[in-house]
Design a protein around this motif. Structure first.
Motif, mmCIF file in Angstrom:
data_model
loop_
_atom_site.group_PDB
_atom_site.id
_atom_site.type_symbol
_atom_site.label_atom_id
_atom_site.label_comp_id
_atom_site.label_asym_id
_atom_site.label_seq_id
_atom_site.Cartn_x
_atom_site.Cartn_y
_atom_site.Cartn_z
ATOM 1 N N VAL A 52 0.840 -1.193 0.000
ATOM 2 C CA VAL A 52 0.000 0.000 0.000
ATOM 3 C C VAL A 52 0.874 1.242 0.000
ATOM 4 C CG1 VAL A 52 -1.794 1.257 1.244
ATOM 5 C CG2 VAL A 52 -1.782 -1.235 1.277
ATOM 6 N N GLY A 53 0.489 2.203 -0.810
ATOM 7 C CA GLY A 53 1.230 3.452 -0.817
ATOM 8 C C GLY A 53 0.660 4.433 -1.812
ATOM 9 N N GLU A 54 1.167 5.638 -1.770
ATOM 10 C CA GLU A 54 0.662 6.687 -2.641
ATOM 11 C C GLU A 54 1.153 6.487 -4.062
ATOM 12 O OE1 GLU A 54 2.211 10.257 -1.001
ATOM 13 O OE2 GLU A 54 4.290 9.587 -1.115
ATOM 14 N N SER A 55 0.537 7.226 -4.972
ATOM 15 C CA SER A 55 0.954 7.218 -6.363
ATOM 16 C C SER A 55 2.400 7.685 -6.480
ATOM 17 C CB SER A 55 0.039 8.144 -7.166
ATOM 18 O OG SER A 55 0.501 8.285 -8.483
ATOM 19 N N ILE A 222 -0.998 -5.153 -4.984
ATOM 20 C CA ILE A 222 -0.574 -3.756 -4.955
ATOM 21 C C ILE A 222 -1.817 -2.884 -5.092
ATOM 22 C CG2 ILE A 222 0.759 -1.992 -6.158
ATOM 23 C CD1 ILE A 222 2.620 -4.239 -7.089
ATOM 24 N N THR A 223 -2.031 -2.002 -4.138
ATOM 25 C CA THR A 223 -3.264 -1.221 -4.155
ATOM 26 C C THR A 223 -3.099 0.053 -3.338
ATOM 27 O OG1 THR A 223 -5.652 -1.298 -3.680
ATOM 28 C CG2 THR A 223 -4.203 -2.429 -2.145
ATOM 29 N N HIS A 224 -3.964 1.028 -3.621
ATOM 30 C CA HIS A 224 -4.062 2.200 -2.748
ATOM 31 C C HIS A 224 -5.363 2.160 -1.951
ATOM 32 C CE1 HIS A 224 -6.157 3.444 -6.529
ATOM 33 N NE2 HIS A 224 -7.050 3.813 -5.633
ATOM 34 N N ASP A 225 -6.188 1.131 -2.187
ATOM 35 C CA ASP A 225 -7.520 1.034 -1.597
ATOM 36 C C ASP A 225 -7.448 0.217 -0.305
ATOM 37 O OD1 ASP A 225 -10.180 0.678 -0.943
ATOM 38 O OD2 ASP A 225 -10.826 0.347 -3.017
ATOM 39 N N LEU A 226 -7.634 0.886 0.821
ATOM 40 C CA LEU A 226 -7.546 0.185 2.104
ATOM 41 C C LEU A 226 -8.686 -0.789 2.302
ATOM 42 C CD1 LEU A 226 -6.343 3.018 4.497
ATOM 43 C CD2 LEU A 226 -5.030 1.472 3.046
ATOM 44 N N ASP A 227 -9.829 -0.574 1.647
ATOM 45 C CA ASP A 227 -10.927 -1.532 1.740
ATOM 46 C C ASP A 227 -10.529 -2.869 1.138
ATOM 47 O OD1 ASP A 227 -12.557 0.442 2.850
ATOM 48 O OD2 ASP A 227 -13.116 1.183 0.868
ATOM 49 N N VAL A 228 -9.787 -2.826 0.028
ATOM 50 C CA VAL A 228 -9.284 -4.051 -0.592
ATOM 51 C C VAL A 228 -8.329 -4.759 0.358
ATOM 52 C CG1 VAL A 228 -7.837 -4.929 -2.468
ATOM 53 C CG2 VAL A 228 -9.617 -3.241 -2.948
ATOM 54 N N ILE A 239 4.336 1.552 1.911
ATOM 55 C CA ILE A 239 5.511 2.107 1.257
ATOM 56 C C ILE A 239 5.315 3.596 1.019
ATOM 57 C CG2 ILE A 239 4.628 1.474 -1.038
ATOM 58 C CD1 ILE A 239 7.554 1.038 -1.896
ATOM 59 N N GLN A 240 6.360 4.350 1.267
ATOM 60 C CA GLN A 240 6.350 5.797 1.024
ATOM 61 C C GLN A 240 7.695 6.204 0.451
ATOM 62 O OE1 GLN A 240 6.297 8.433 4.420
ATOM 63 N NE2 GLN A 240 5.140 10.003 3.323
ATOM 64 N N ALA A 241 7.668 6.912 -0.686
ATOM 65 C CA ALA A 241 8.888 7.407 -1.333
ATOM 66 C C ALA A 241 9.916 6.304 -1.526
ATOM 67 C CB ALA A 241 9.480 8.563 -0.531
ATOM 68 N N GLU A 471 -4.530 7.141 -4.898
ATOM 69 C CA GLU A 471 -4.648 6.746 -3.503
ATOM 70 C C GLU A 471 -5.669 7.629 -2.800
ATOM 71 O OE1 GLU A 471 -1.298 9.751 -3.601
ATOM 72 O OE2 GLU A 471 -2.050 8.101 -4.852
ATOM 73 N N THR A 472 -6.155 7.165 -1.666
ATOM 74 C CA THR A 472 -7.285 7.806 -1.011
ATOM 75 C C THR A 472 -7.006 9.258 -0.638
ATOM 76 O OG1 THR A 472 -7.813 5.643 -0.080
ATOM 77 C CG2 THR A 472 -8.978 7.525 0.819
ATOM 78 N N VAL A 473 -5.803 9.550 -0.161
ATOM 79 C CA VAL A 473 -5.467 10.924 0.212
ATOM 80 C C VAL A 473 -5.641 11.850 -0.986
ATOM 81 C CG1 VAL A 473 -3.627 12.453 0.996
ATOM 82 C CG2 VAL A 473 -3.882 10.192 2.037
#
Length: 562
Positions: A52-55, A222-228, A239-241, A471-473
């Motif tokens: 999980v992480g941002e674009s 691999i996803t940005h969706d926490l529901d998944v 993961i970040q940066a 991603e959700t943010v």
């Protein structure tokens, strides 16, 4: 019960030869950009590990590195092994045997990953023939069963079609079916459910669960969706940066997140879901009722019929809608309901077979090219798949500047200043504006597509799943940005999505589509609080269950905050 690691990454670092570093990569002294740094992960047999992480955080880079699919400009260090075999030292033929048979990948962009000149039947069966030694007939039977598993009802007809004849959601399901039919030991699924509605998303995740139990395969999701993540994963890595900031059991990490970035992800998820439970103090539906603007777009009894496989298919039937100046009309429905077909008609990319369209009071003339070009210039579109809508040969600066030039601006200095403003407006670093689309992540490309739609100062923007790959943010930021621009500039939006939470957050009025028809049309507040159609109630129930699972199952810790 889980077994040993099927996929193992040890100290994986990926860097690219580039003069400047992106906002999500670290510049090195040698002029390289580090996209992934020191990533160590083990994906065990019989488990789903969510990444999980941002674009732009490096998620897709890790997936492509695992299959040795990164471009020549990439430098990889560290160890990548499948069942103990180091993939870095394998020759090309051995790698080709490994891909598909032992490790399969569901790519993020379905349209750019499916071959446009081959039928679905050919693309579904060629892997089974090459890797499993199946006969053509056996492969066809297996492919039909796999398509049925992912919810494609008329699999025989779909097998005869080409990718462009399918909706975005159906293309994604075809790709999922093609990979799962091979039953590989390792499945890497890069954003596999972003194009799917809630019901179909849950069905696909259930397939993943059944597959890991039946075949004891390892799945890197691999996803940005926490529901998944909450529904399908056993463990999660945040993961970040390019760096892993948290790693462990899903419930343990999400109930008591230690890292500030994890807490921001969870807070944004709740902010988006809450939109379906209670509209904000200044609800869009109330605003639409207070203002009496003239209609910007009128659709009257629109129909669209296609000829396929010796029969007629009604993609749209008697669609009538009114969009007023400064209003946002949300359209929600399942994959294949006709949402994208309607969007293409609204912007003049397709012609209706029945009905009439009025733009700013003037009837659209589809058959007269110059009239059509002039009328539909007022309507811009944010496409569902940015990979196929952005020109890979032009820099982003050039692609943002072209709509400005077409609208009458001739000073390229002024055009560049405006392009930079648009680039920053959607949350991107101005230093990256001279890059090409392939140098951005999927979510970043979607933000570029949004900026390009805004560049021409349109009266109507048709947004076809504009935040599904974000991603959700960033979803919350983009939705609020579009709403703010609409209020200030009186731009009207047709906002298309299968995500009812996103539609509710931005829309004044919501239309619910099912099988090419509008089954319910009402102000946002009324539709959310008092739905009248059974299908609408089913969508709301699914969204409500998802919200409760996130709210109660993951964020009990009171320290959660932005």
């Amino acid at each position: 019960m889980t077994l040993g690691p099927a996929l193992s990454l040890a100290g994986l670092t990926v860097s690219y030869a580039t003069a400047t570093a992106t906002a999500t990569a670290t510049a090195t002294a040698t002029g390289r950009a580090v996209a992934v740094e020191g990533v160590t992960l083990d994906v065990l047999r019989g488990e789903v590990l969510a990444l999980v992480g941002e674009s732009g955080s490096g998620k897709s880079t890790i997936a492509l590195a695992a299959l040795q699919l990164l471009p020549p400009s990439a430098t990889i260090s560290g160890r990548i092994s499948v069942d103990g075999v180091d993939t870095a030292g394998l020759p090309r033929k051995a790698l080709n045997r490994l891909r598909g048979a032992r490790i399969g990948m569901i790519f993020q962009g379905s349209m750019s990953s499916l071959n446009p000149v081959l039928t679905i039947a050919r693309q579904m069966t060629e892997g089974l023939v090459a890797h499993r030694g199946a006969t053509r007939e056996a492969a066809r039977i297996k492919a039909l069963a796999a398509l049925a598993d992912v919810g494609i009802a008329d699999a025989e007809r779909v097998m005869t079609q080409y990718p462009h004849q399918l909706s975005g959601g159906m293309q994604q399901r075809v790709m999922i079916a093609a990979v799962l039919a091979l039953e590989p030991d390792v499945v890497i699924a890069d954003e596999p459910t972003t194009a799917l509605d809630v019901a179909m998303r849950d069905r696909v995740l259930d397939l993943f669960g059944a597959m890991k139990q039946r075949n004891r395969c390892a799945i890197l999701l691999i996803t940005h969706d926490l529901d998944v993540v909450t529904r399908a994963a056993d463990r999660v890595a945040v993961i970040q940066a390019g760096r892993i900031v948290e790693y462990g059991e899903v419930r343990s990490i999400f109930s008591k997140p230690r890292h500030g970035y994890s807490r921001r992800l969870l807070a944004a998820r709740l902010a988006l879901d809450t939109a379906t439970r209670s509209l904000q103090a200044d609800p869009a539906g109330d605003r639409a009722a207070q203002e009496d603007h003239a209609p910007q777009l009128v659709l009257s009894d629109i129909g669209r019929r296609f000829s396929a496989w010796r029969r007629q298919i009604d993609a749209l039937t008697e669609i009538s809608l009114v969009l007023r100046r400064g209003e946002t009309l949300g359209i929600v429905g399942e994959s294949g309901a006709g949402k994208t077909t309607l969007a293409r008609i609204v912007v003049g990319l397709d012609c209706p077979t029945a009905g009439r369209i009025f733009i700013s009071g003037e009837e659209a003339r589809y058959r007269l090219f110059l009239s059509r070009r002039r009328q539909f210039r007022q309507c811009q579109m944010i496409f569902q798949d940015p990979n196929s809508s952005l020109n890979p040969r032009l820099t982003v600066a050039r692609q943002l500047g072209e709509p400005l030039f077409a609208s009458g601006v001739r000073d390229w200095g002024e055009i560049r200043v405006r392009a930079v403003e648009l680039f920053q407006q959607v949350g991107l670093d101005a230093a990256d504006i001279d890059r090409y689309p392939h140098e951005f992540s999927g979510g970043q490309r979607q933000r570029i597509a949004i900026a390009r739609a805004l560049a021409a100062n349109p009266q109507v923007i048709v947004a076809d799943e504009p935040v599904s790959s974000l991603e959700t943010v960033i979803q919350v930021q983009i939705l609020d940005l579009l709403k703010d621009i609409g209020r200030r500039s009186h731009i009207s939006y047709v906002f298309i999505s299968h995500n009812l939470a996103a539609v509710t957050r931005i829309s004044d009025t919501i239309a619910v589509m099912q099988q090419g028809r509008i089954v319910e049309l009402a102000p946002a507040r009324q539709l959310i609080t008092h739905p009248s159609h059974p299908y609408t109630r089913a969508l709301l129930d699914a969204t409500q269950r998802r919200h409760e699972r996130t709210a109660t199952g993951l964020v009990a810790d009171k320290t959660l905050g932005p």
